[in-house]
Design an enzyme around this catalytic site. Structure first.
Site, PDB file in Angstrom:
ATOM      1  N   CYS A   1       7.497  -9.438   4.639  1.00 25.97           N
ATOM      2  CA  CYS A   1       6.462 -10.151   4.001  1.00 25.97           C
ATOM      3  C   CYS A   1       6.693 -11.041   2.980  1.00 25.97           C
ATOM      4  CB  CYS A   1       5.484  -8.907   3.574  1.00 25.97           C
ATOM      5  SG  CYS A   1       4.957  -7.776   5.002  1.00 25.97           S
TER       6      CYS A   1
ATOM      7  N   HIS B   1       0.238 -12.513  -0.741  1.00 27.32           N
ATOM      8  CA  HIS B   1       0.423 -11.925   0.627  1.00 27.32           C
ATOM      9  C   HIS B   1      -0.552 -11.099   1.011  1.00 27.32           C
ATOM     10  CE1 HIS B   1       1.977  -9.849   3.873  1.00 27.32           C
ATOM     11  NE2 HIS B   1       2.353  -8.709   3.118  1.00 27.32           N
TER      12      HIS B   1
ATOM     13  N   ASN C   1      -2.729  -8.455   8.438  1.00 31.52           N
ATOM     14  CA  ASN C   1      -1.543  -8.682   7.706  1.00 31.52           C
ATOM     15  C   ASN C   1      -0.604  -9.469   8.732  1.00 31.52           C
ATOM     16  OD1 ASN C   1       1.113  -8.669   6.618  1.00 31.52           O
ATOM     17  ND2 ASN C   1       0.824  -6.405   5.823  1.00 31.52           N
TER      18      ASN C   1
HETATM   19  O1  UT7 Z   1       2.857  -6.002   3.958  1.00 27.53           O
HETATM   20  C1  UT7 Z   1       4.041  -5.257   3.528  1.00 27.53           C
HETATM   21  C2  UT7 Z   1       3.306  -4.354   2.309  1.00 27.53           C
HETATM   22  N1  UT7 Z   1       2.385  -3.325   2.842  1.00 27.53           N
HETATM   23  C3  UT7 Z   1       1.621  -2.843   2.161  1.00 27.53           C
HETATM   24  O2  UT7 Z   1       1.607  -3.148   0.957  1.00 27.53           O
HETATM   25  C4  UT7 Z   1       0.586  -1.701   2.542  1.00 27.53           C
HETATM   26  C5  UT7 Z   1       0.529  -0.840   1.586  1.00 27.53           C
HETATM   27  N2  UT7 Z   1      -0.321   0.380   1.831  1.00 27.53           N
HETATM   28  C6  UT7 Z   1      -1.592   0.549   2.466  1.00 27.53           C
HETATM   29  O3  UT7 Z   1      -2.171  -0.541   2.403  1.00 27.53           O
HETATM   30  C7  UT7 Z   1      -2.235   1.836   2.541  1.00 27.53           C
HETATM   31  O4  UT7 Z   1      -1.471   2.826   2.239  1.00 27.53           O
HETATM   32  C8  UT7 Z   1      -2.605   1.808   4.036  1.00 27.53           C
HETATM   33  C9  UT7 Z   1      -3.758   1.077   4.489  1.00 27.53           C
HETATM   34  C10 UT7 Z   1      -1.630   1.671   4.987  1.00 27.53           C
HETATM   35  C11 UT7 Z   1      -3.032   3.600   4.076  1.00 27.53           C
HETATM   36  O5  UT7 Z   1      -4.443   3.688   3.247  1.00 27.53           O
HETATM   37  P1  UT7 Z   1      -4.021   5.044   2.495  1.00 27.53           P
HETATM   38  O6  UT7 Z   1      -5.420   5.133   1.755  1.00 27.53           O
HETATM   39  O7  UT7 Z   1      -2.846   5.147   1.820  1.00 27.53           O
HETATM   40  O8  UT7 Z   1      -4.358   6.260   3.499  1.00 27.53           O
HETATM   41  P2  UT7 Z   1      -3.106   7.167   3.954  1.00 27.53           P
HETATM   42  O9  UT7 Z   1      -1.953   6.602   4.874  1.00 27.53           O
HETATM   43  O10 UT7 Z   1      -2.988   7.982   2.702  1.00 27.53           O
HETATM   44  O11 UT7 Z   1      -3.966   8.310   5.102  1.00 27.53           O
HETATM   45  C12 UT7 Z   1      -5.309   9.052   4.809  1.00 27.53           C
HETATM   46  C13 UT7 Z   1      -5.883   9.578   5.940  1.00 27.53           C
HETATM   47  C14 UT7 Z   1      -4.751  10.440   6.624  1.00 27.53           C
HETATM   48  O12 UT7 Z   1      -5.499  11.415   7.214  1.00 27.53           O
HETATM   49  P3  UT7 Z   1      -5.625  12.608   6.335  1.00 27.53           P
HETATM   50  O13 UT7 Z   1      -4.100  13.293   6.228  1.00 27.53           O
HETATM   51  O14 UT7 Z   1      -6.131  12.679   5.091  1.00 27.53           O
HETATM   52  O15 UT7 Z   1      -6.495  13.903   7.109  1.00 27.53           O
HETATM   53  C15 UT7 Z   1      -4.490   9.590   7.973  1.00 27.53           C
HETATM   54  O16 UT7 Z   1      -4.148  10.273   8.850  1.00 27.53           O
HETATM   55  O17 UT7 Z   1      -6.285   8.454   6.651  1.00 27.53           O
HETATM   56  C16 UT7 Z   1      -5.686   8.788   8.197  1.00 27.53           C
HETATM   57  N3  UT7 Z   1      -5.592   7.263   8.675  1.00 27.53           N
HETATM   58  C17 UT7 Z   1      -6.570   6.965   9.449  1.00 27.53           C
HETATM   59  N4  UT7 Z   1      -7.526   7.445   9.628  1.00 27.53           N
HETATM   60  C18 UT7 Z   1      -8.498   6.529  10.511  1.00 27.53           C
HETATM   61  C19 UT7 Z   1      -4.308   6.772   8.767  1.00 27.53           C
HETATM   62  N5  UT7 Z   1      -4.525   5.650   9.298  1.00 27.53           N
HETATM   63  C20 UT7 Z   1      -5.756   5.711   9.991  1.00 27.53           C
HETATM   64  C21 UT7 Z   1      -6.686   4.964  10.765  1.00 27.53           C
HETATM   65  N6  UT7 Z   1      -7.731   5.229  11.181  1.00 27.53           N
HETATM   66  N7  UT7 Z   1      -6.200   3.516  11.303  1.00 27.53           N
END
Ligand code: UT7
Length: 335
Positions: free
Chosen positions: A115, A262, A292
């Site tokens: 990135c 980014h 992204n």
């Molecule tokens: O470009 C390089 C740098 N990248 C970044 O900077 C990305 C940084 N991270 C993020 O943007 C976020 O962490 C994400 C968008 C990737 C994820 O968001 P989050 O709020 O951290 O969600 P999470 O991974 O903690 O997941 C929360 C819940 C989980 O379910 P439970 O365990 O709470 O029941 C996941 O299984 O959301 C669920 N989940 C989804 N649900 C529907 C994960 N992905 C999805 C999805 N659709 N696509």
């Protein structure tokens, strides 16, 4: 003493629009979750048979940048190509672009900084120009993510985020020391390499080994991201890279005319905007439409912002990125 300034910009994204609703047809996800957590509404994914690839898209963006620079391809001295998704394991995409554009046997360098790839690539090109070695350099960021994502529910926390596309600039020598790239700032922290990673195939995880194991749980050939861990580091490192550039150039955050972060997550960009007390006109985001696109994201956004007249002569434009490695950095530009 030479300086380097952008003389042409361009970007290319595949025609095929994939909405959040489209994704929910083949994995357990929904528009509400994706928009709420990331800000993304749709992304472009290469359609099979379209002929697009990382190098092809890079060459398309480069053609536009070259045309807008008013330069002939013979005047380009060097190519710097940033990607994490090259068409081939080796050689890299830079040489493919050199061939696709029918350029002379100029050097082509690939940058592997995910990135932060475009920020690193700009810094590399800037040094070549500042030393006087080259006059005009094509700097490209391009990614084909859709070809390598786990498009099942298992991979949903990663695959809904990433999109395909490419952007390019021509960076040219100027003798006006008040214009162009003021400074670049690059950092890395390899201890977190495995928090955002694609492990195999690689020399450490070679294809025969993955196949021989025949382990259905072995998904090391798909990207892995520890989302919350990456998020926390991103907001800190983005800020540091911006502060470092402001201090180096004796500037205040209020001097920024356009911050092009980014496009990792709209929430990260909004956090940075609030932290530096920037208004909406001072930040450019397009993650809503493209997701992204990793090494392409900053340059696609920069090119699109320029195309929408969001950048004027004399503006202070700041590019900042954070990603896998971890790597992060910024580029300060007086337009
Ligand atoms: O470009 C390089 C740098 N990248 C970044 O900077 C990305 C940084 N991270 C993020 O943007 C976020 O962490 C994400 C968008 C990737 C994820 O968001 P989050 O709020 O951290 O969600 P999470 O991974 O903690 O997941 C929360 C819940 C989980 O379910 P439970 O365990 O709470 O029941 C996941 O299984 O959301 C669920 N989940 C989804 N649900 C529907 C994960 N992905 C999805 C999805 N659709 N696509």
């Amino acid at each position: 003493m030479y300086n380097s300034k952008i003389t042409g910009l361009g970007f290319y994204v595949p025609e095929n629009v994939v909405t959040n609703h489209d994704l929910s047809k083949f994995m357990d996800t929904n528009d509400e979750w994706i928009q709420e957590r990331t800000g993304i509404k749709e992304r472009r994914w290469i359609k099979e048979g379209s002929g697009d690839s990382t190098s092809v898209m890079g060459a398309k963006a480069a053609r536009t940048a070259l045309e807008r620079s008013g330069l002939k391809k013979e005047e380009i001295d060097f190519i710097v190509f940033a990607t994490l998704s090259p068409d081939m394991y080796f050689p890299g995409g830079g040489v493919e672009v050199q061939e696709l554009l029918g350029m002379d046997t100029i050097g082509a360098l690939d940058v592997r900084n995910q990135c932060s790839g475009f920020v690193y690539a700009m810094s590399v090109a800037d040094q070549f120009i500042k030393t006087g070695m080259y006059k005009n350099i094509l700097v490209i960021g391009s990614e084909n993510h859709s070809g390598g994502l786990d498009k099942t529910t298992r991979g949903r926390n990663v695959s809904v985020i990433f999109g395909d596309g490419a952007g390019a600039v021509v960076l040219s020598r100027t003798e006006d020391s008040n214009k162009g790239i003021l400074s670049t700032h690059l950092h890395s922290e390899g201890k977190h390499a495995k928090e955002l990673v694609l492990e195999g195939p690689s020399t450490a995880r070679w294809v025969p080994e993955i196949l021989a194991n025949n382990d259905p749980n072995d998904v090391s050939y798909y990207p892995y991201m520890n989302g919350q861990f990456v998020f926390k580091h991103a907001v800190t490192r983005f800020s540091e890279a911006i502060i470092e550039g402001l201090e180096k150039n004796n500037l205040e955050a209020s001097d920024i005319d356009l911050l092009v972060p980014h496009q990792a997550n709209l929430r990260i960009a909004q956090f940075i905007q609030r932290k530096f007390k920037l208004n909406d006109d001072q930040v450019y985001n397009n993650i809503m439409n493209y997701g992204n696109t990793t090494a392409a994201s900053v340059v696609i956004a920069l090119s699109e912002a320029w195309g929408k007249d969001r950048i004027k002569d004399g503006d202070l434009v700041v590019l900042a990125a954070f990603g896998s490695g971890f790597t992060w950095g910024s580029v300060f530009i007086r337009w």
